[in-house]
Design a protein around this motif. Sequence first.
Motif, PDB file in Angstrom:
ATOM      1  N   GLU A 131      41.849  44.104  35.109  1.00  0.00           N
ATOM      2  CA  GLU A 131      41.488  44.727  36.386  1.00  0.00           C
ATOM      3  C   GLU A 131      39.973  44.882  36.519  1.00  0.00           C
ATOM      4  OE1 GLU A 131      43.221  45.516  39.192  1.00  0.00           O
ATOM      5  OE2 GLU A 131      44.793  44.400  38.155  1.00  0.00           O
ATOM      6  N   SER A 132      39.323  45.318  35.442  1.00  0.00           N
ATOM      7  CA  SER A 132      37.874  45.515  35.523  1.00  0.00           C
ATOM      8  C   SER A 132      37.137  44.183  35.640  1.00  0.00           C
ATOM      9  CB  SER A 132      37.360  46.310  34.317  1.00  0.00           C
ATOM     10  OG  SER A 132      37.407  45.532  33.141  1.00  0.00           O
ATOM     11  N   MET A 133      37.708  43.126  35.067  1.00  0.00           N
ATOM     12  CA  MET A 133      37.059  41.813  35.162  1.00  0.00           C
ATOM     13  C   MET A 133      37.022  41.327  36.611  1.00  0.00           C
ATOM     14  SD  MET A 133      38.125  39.650  31.713  1.00  0.00           S
ATOM     15  CE  MET A 133      39.666  39.118  32.362  1.00  0.00           C
ATOM     16  N   LYS A 134      38.010  41.722  37.391  1.00  0.00           N
ATOM     17  CA  LYS A 134      38.050  41.301  38.797  1.00  0.00           C
ATOM     18  C   LYS A 134      36.844  41.796  39.575  1.00  0.00           C
ATOM     19  CE  LYS A 134      43.081  41.022  39.119  1.00  0.00           C
ATOM     20  NZ  LYS A 134      44.288  41.627  39.695  1.00  0.00           N
ATOM     21  N   THR A 135      36.227  42.895  39.102  1.00  0.00           N
ATOM     22  CA  THR A 135      35.103  43.462  39.841  1.00  0.00           C
ATOM     23  C   THR A 135      33.787  42.724  39.600  1.00  0.00           C
ATOM     24  OG1 THR A 135      34.564  45.059  38.097  1.00  0.00           O
ATOM     25  CG2 THR A 135      36.133  45.766  39.792  1.00  0.00           C
ATOM     26  N   TYR A 136      33.661  41.998  38.492  1.00  0.00           N
ATOM     27  CA  TYR A 136      32.387  41.323  38.229  1.00  0.00           C
ATOM     28  C   TYR A 136      32.511  39.829  37.979  1.00  0.00           C
ATOM     29  CZ  TYR A 136      33.782  42.538  33.431  1.00  0.00           C
ATOM     30  OH  TYR A 136      34.476  42.710  32.268  1.00  0.00           O
ATOM     31  N   LEU A 137      33.714  39.280  38.077  1.00  0.00           N
ATOM     32  CA  LEU A 137      33.901  37.839  37.974  1.00  0.00           C
ATOM     33  C   LEU A 137      34.290  37.277  39.334  1.00  0.00           C
ATOM     34  CD1 LEU A 137      36.019  37.431  34.688  1.00  0.00           C
ATOM     35  CD2 LEU A 137      33.554  37.210  34.956  1.00  0.00           C
ATOM     36  N   SER A 138      33.850  36.071  39.620  1.00  0.00           N
ATOM     37  CA  SER A 138      34.280  35.417  40.855  1.00  0.00           C
ATOM     38  C   SER A 138      35.754  35.044  40.719  1.00  0.00           C
ATOM     39  CB  SER A 138      33.443  34.152  41.091  1.00  0.00           C
ATOM     40  OG  SER A 138      33.785  33.158  40.128  1.00  0.00           O
ATOM     41  N   ASP A 139      36.379  34.705  41.833  1.00  0.00           N
ATOM     42  CA  ASP A 139      37.793  34.339  41.798  1.00  0.00           C
ATOM     43  C   ASP A 139      38.009  33.129  40.888  1.00  0.00           C
ATOM     44  OD1 ASP A 139      38.399  36.411  43.502  1.00  0.00           O
ATOM     45  OD2 ASP A 139      38.428  35.162  45.317  1.00  0.00           O
ATOM     46  N   GLY A 140      37.130  32.149  40.986  1.00  0.00           N
ATOM     47  CA  GLY A 140      37.246  30.945  40.151  1.00  0.00           C
ATOM     48  C   GLY A 140      37.085  31.254  38.679  1.00  0.00           C
ATOM     49  N   GLU A 141      36.091  32.088  38.344  1.00  0.00           N
ATOM     50  CA  GLU A 141      35.884  32.480  36.946  1.00  0.00           C
ATOM     51  C   GLU A 141      37.086  33.265  36.438  1.00  0.00           C
ATOM     52  OE1 GLU A 141      31.009  32.975  37.085  1.00  0.00           O
ATOM     53  OE2 GLU A 141      32.302  34.687  37.493  1.00  0.00           O
ATOM     54  N   MET A 142      37.619  34.136  37.286  1.00  0.00           N
ATOM     55  CA  MET A 142      38.768  34.956  36.896  1.00  0.00           C
ATOM     56  C   MET A 142      39.973  34.075  36.587  1.00  0.00           C
ATOM     57  SD  MET A 142      39.577  38.029  36.352  1.00  0.00           S
ATOM     58  CE  MET A 142      41.140  38.687  35.854  1.00  0.00           C
ATOM     59  N   GLU A 143      40.212  33.095  37.457  1.00  0.00           N
ATOM     60  CA  GLU A 143      41.348  32.207  37.253  1.00  0.00           C
ATOM     61  C   GLU A 143      41.172  31.385  35.969  1.00  0.00           C
ATOM     62  OE1 GLU A 143      43.905  28.879  39.743  1.00  0.00           O
ATOM     63  OE2 GLU A 143      41.897  29.393  40.416  1.00  0.00           O
ATOM     64  N   CYS A 144      39.971  30.862  35.744  1.00  0.00           N
ATOM     65  CA  CYS A 144      39.714  30.040  34.553  1.00  0.00           C
ATOM     66  C   CYS A 144      39.814  30.866  33.266  1.00  0.00           C
ATOM     67  CB  CYS A 144      38.341  29.372  34.647  1.00  0.00           C
ATOM     68  SG  CYS A 144      38.284  28.040  35.865  1.00  0.00           S
ATOM     69  N   ILE A 145      39.260  32.067  33.275  1.00  0.00           N
ATOM     70  CA  ILE A 145      39.292  32.877  32.051  1.00  0.00           C
ATOM     71  C   ILE A 145      40.715  33.366  31.777  1.00  0.00           C
ATOM     72  CG2 ILE A 145      38.723  35.172  32.967  1.00  0.00           C
ATOM     73  CD1 ILE A 145      37.265  33.656  29.774  1.00  0.00           C
ATOM     74  N   ARG A 146      41.477  33.654  32.834  1.00  0.00           N
ATOM     75  CA  ARG A 146      42.868  34.065  32.637  1.00  0.00           C
ATOM     76  C   ARG A 146      43.657  32.949  31.964  1.00  0.00           C
ATOM     77  NH1 ARG A 146      47.274  32.849  34.977  1.00  0.00           N
ATOM     78  NH2 ARG A 146      46.307  31.907  36.802  1.00  0.00           N
ATOM     79  N   LEU A 147      43.482  31.724  32.438  1.00  0.00           N
ATOM     80  CA  LEU A 147      44.171  30.580  31.831  1.00  0.00           C
ATOM     81  C   LEU A 147      43.685  30.348  30.393  1.00  0.00           C
ATOM     82  CD1 LEU A 147      44.140  28.181  34.908  1.00  0.00           C
ATOM     83  CD2 LEU A 147      46.148  29.289  33.899  1.00  0.00           C
ATOM     84  N   TYR A 148      42.399  30.539  30.182  1.00  0.00           N
ATOM     85  CA  TYR A 148      41.833  30.386  28.837  1.00  0.00           C
ATOM     86  C   TYR A 148      42.435  31.412  27.880  1.00  0.00           C
ATOM     87  CZ  TYR A 148      38.320  30.211  25.127  1.00  0.00           C
ATOM     88  OH  TYR A 148      37.694  30.117  23.912  1.00  0.00           O
ATOM     89  N   ILE A 149      42.525  32.653  28.340  1.00  0.00           N
ATOM     90  CA  ILE A 149      43.101  33.724  27.518  1.00  0.00           C
ATOM     91  C   ILE A 149      44.570  33.450  27.225  1.00  0.00           C
ATOM     92  CG2 ILE A 149      43.762  36.169  27.544  1.00  0.00           C
ATOM     93  CD1 ILE A 149      41.096  36.700  29.010  1.00  0.00           C
ATOM     94  N   GLU A 150      45.246  32.833  28.159  1.00  0.00           N
ATOM     95  CA  GLU A 150      46.658  32.493  27.953  1.00  0.00           C
ATOM     96  C   GLU A 150      46.828  31.340  26.972  1.00  0.00           C
ATOM     97  OE1 GLU A 150      48.280  31.788  31.846  1.00  0.00           O
ATOM     98  OE2 GLU A 150      48.190  33.911  32.378  1.00  0.00           O
ATOM     99  N   GLY A 151      45.720  30.708  26.599  1.00  0.00           N
ATOM    100  CA  GLY A 151      45.784  29.665  25.573  1.00  0.00           C
ATOM    101  C   GLY A 151      45.768  28.244  26.095  1.00  0.00           C
ATOM    102  N   HIS A 152      45.458  28.057  27.365  1.00  0.00           N
ATOM    103  CA  HIS A 152      45.416  26.714  27.927  1.00  0.00           C
ATOM    104  C   HIS A 152      44.133  25.997  27.514  1.00  0.00           C
ATOM    105  CE1 HIS A 152      48.960  27.302  30.433  1.00  0.00           C
ATOM    106  NE2 HIS A 152      48.489  28.523  30.712  1.00  0.00           N
ATOM    107  N   SER A 153      44.228  24.684  27.355  1.00  0.00           N
ATOM    108  CA  SER A 153      43.052  23.883  27.017  1.00  0.00           C
ATOM    109  C   SER A 153      42.194  23.704  28.268  1.00  0.00           C
ATOM    110  CB  SER A 153      43.472  22.508  26.491  1.00  0.00           C
ATOM    111  OG  SER A 153      44.034  21.737  27.545  1.00  0.00           O
ATOM    112  N   LEU A 154      40.970  23.245  28.076  1.00  0.00           N
ATOM    113  CA  LEU A 154      40.092  23.007  29.220  1.00  0.00           C
ATOM    114  C   LEU A 154      40.670  21.935  30.148  1.00  0.00           C
ATOM    115  CD1 LEU A 154      36.538  23.206  27.631  1.00  0.00           C
ATOM    116  CD2 LEU A 154      37.573  24.797  29.234  1.00  0.00           C
ATOM    117  N   THR A 155      41.337  20.956  29.574  1.00  0.00           N
ATOM    118  CA  THR A 155      41.971  19.909  30.388  1.00  0.00           C
ATOM    119  C   THR A 155      43.045  20.521  31.275  1.00  0.00           C
ATOM    120  OG1 THR A 155      41.559  18.323  28.614  1.00  0.00           O
ATOM    121  CG2 THR A 155      43.176  17.689  30.283  1.00  0.00           C
TER     122      THR A 155
END
Length: 187
Positions: A131-155
């Motif tokens: 929730e706090s990340m939503k306040t200082y990350l852009s929507d695109g950054e939020m989506e990418c970091i969420r997927l990264y945290i979930e364990g997805h590869s960059l591809t």
Amino acid sequence: MSDEELIRLAQSGDATATETLLQRYKNAVKSVARSFFLEGGETEDLIQEGMCGLYTAVQNFRPGKMSFKNFAFLCIYRRIVSAVRSATRQKHDPLNKSVSLTDNFTEERIISDLDPEEMLIGNESRKELMESMKTYLSDGEMECIRLYIEGHSLTEIASRTGRSEKSADNAVQRAKKKIAKKLEEER
């Protein structure tokens, strides 16, 4: 055999001569190492550094200015002091004290050794962080970091977000930096 004879042989590639010198001065290395303290390390680490200094002395000694014994002590001492100074520098603190995004927040985390209270606190902390990340990350950054945290590869992140791999990687890296900065401010 004298030190100088062994050095001459060692510098010409005689491994036995090198080993003999290293064994001959090992107690000197231990003596110097015991007089220092290495934060986060052990005396054995300092002895290893001292042995590297001794090896350097064997390889670089040139007769004439001082005896090998004095040169060896100087090299041992300098190597150990350098190791202690490096360990006490704070430039590596961000790496040494960092919090891994993936280790703490992925679903793959092994929870069998956690009791229900710890699991609940972990889930609440994860939700608060997201929730706090939503306040200082852009929507695109939020989506990418969420997927990264979930364990997805960059591809996979690139494919799911419609970005190039480079763009996805840049978004993840920006998000990590922003999160690290925010965590540092909160300390």
